[in-house]
Design a protein around this motif. Structure first.
Motif, PDB file in Angstrom:
ATOM      1  N   LEU A 100      -4.245  37.659  47.912  1.00  0.00           N
ATOM      2  CA  LEU A 100      -5.552  37.368  48.500  1.00  0.00           C
ATOM      3  C   LEU A 100      -5.777  35.867  48.660  1.00  0.00           C
ATOM      4  O   LEU A 100      -6.289  35.422  49.695  1.00  0.00           O
ATOM      5  N   SER A 101      -5.368  35.073  47.704  1.00  0.00           N
ATOM      6  CA  SER A 101      -5.530  33.620  47.831  1.00  0.00           C
ATOM      7  C   SER A 101      -4.625  33.065  48.933  1.00  0.00           C
ATOM      8  O   SER A 101      -5.004  32.131  49.645  1.00  0.00           O
ATOM      9  N   MET A 102      -3.453  33.654  49.106  1.00  0.00           N
ATOM     10  CA  MET A 102      -2.579  33.221  50.195  1.00  0.00           C
ATOM     11  C   MET A 102      -3.170  33.596  51.551  1.00  0.00           C
ATOM     12  O   MET A 102      -3.101  32.811  52.504  1.00  0.00           O
ATOM     13  N   LEU A 103      -3.782  34.765  51.641  1.00  0.00           N
ATOM     14  CA  LEU A 103      -4.414  35.166  52.893  1.00  0.00           C
ATOM     15  C   LEU A 103      -5.605  34.274  53.229  1.00  0.00           C
ATOM     16  O   LEU A 103      -5.820  33.921  54.386  1.00  0.00           O
ATOM     17  N   LEU A 104      -6.375  33.896  52.220  1.00  0.00           N
ATOM     18  CA  LEU A 104      -7.513  33.005  52.462  1.00  0.00           C
ATOM     19  C   LEU A 104      -7.053  31.628  52.917  1.00  0.00           C
ATOM     20  O   LEU A 104      -7.660  31.028  53.813  1.00  0.00           O
ATOM     21  N   SER A 105      -5.989  31.131  52.337  1.00  0.00           N
ATOM     22  CA  SER A 105      -5.503  29.820  52.778  1.00  0.00           C
ATOM     23  C   SER A 105      -4.892  29.895  54.175  1.00  0.00           C
ATOM     24  O   SER A 105      -5.002  28.945  54.956  1.00  0.00           O
ATOM     25  N   LEU A 106      -4.280  31.027  54.531  1.00  0.00           N
ATOM     26  CA  LEU A 106      -3.794  31.196  55.896  1.00  0.00           C
ATOM     27  C   LEU A 106      -4.946  31.238  56.897  1.00  0.00           C
ATOM     28  O   LEU A 106      -4.849  30.683  57.995  1.00  0.00           O
ATOM     29  N   GLU A 107      -6.039  31.887  56.528  1.00  0.00           N
ATOM     30  CA  GLU A 107      -7.207  31.903  57.411  1.00  0.00           C
ATOM     31  C   GLU A 107      -7.811  30.508  57.542  1.00  0.00           C
ATOM     32  O   GLU A 107      -8.323  30.145  58.604  1.00  0.00           O
ATOM     33  N   PHE A 108      -7.746  29.726  56.480  1.00  0.00           N
ATOM     34  CA  PHE A 108      -8.226  28.344  56.548  1.00  0.00           C
ATOM     35  C   PHE A 108      -7.352  27.520  57.493  1.00  0.00           C
ATOM     36  O   PHE A 108      -7.858  26.701  58.265  1.00  0.00           O
TER      37      PHE A 108
END
Length: 98
Positions: free
Chosen positions: A28-36
């Motif tokens: 989930l943290s990797m997905l959030l940073s990808l969205e950023f």
């Protein structure tokens, strides 16, 4: 004004890349940073299109693909939580024998 915007977008992109490489424990943290990262690239695209006075149709295509990428990432996250019980990468083995 454009130089300040480009500096802020570059700072956003570098911080997104840094958080993507350092926070590899949870999906989930990797997905959030990808969205950023996608958001910073979208800002860069908008400033580029505004600077050269182009149309904004390509930005809608970019947003469509980024939404599809986010939906795919969330579906992978949900299937991983259902099968493994968490989103840790240590418990997820890609090379499993069936």
């Amino acid at each position: 004004m454009v130089e300040l915007n480009l500096f802020v977008i570059t700072l956003m992109f570098v911080s997104g890349c840094l958080s993507y490489t350092l926070k590899r424990k949870h999906l989930l943290s990797m997905l959030l940073s990808l969205e950023f990262l996608v958001l910073s690239l979208f800002f860069l695209l908008i400033i580029y299109l505004m600077y050269y006075k182009f149309e904004f149709f390509f930005s809608m295509i970019f947003l469509t693909f980024s939404v599809c990428e986010g939906a795919l990432g969330l579906s992978i996250l949900v299937s991983m939580v259902r099968t493994h019980g968490n989103d840790y990468f240590q418990s997820f083995n890609v090379l499993q024998q069936c």
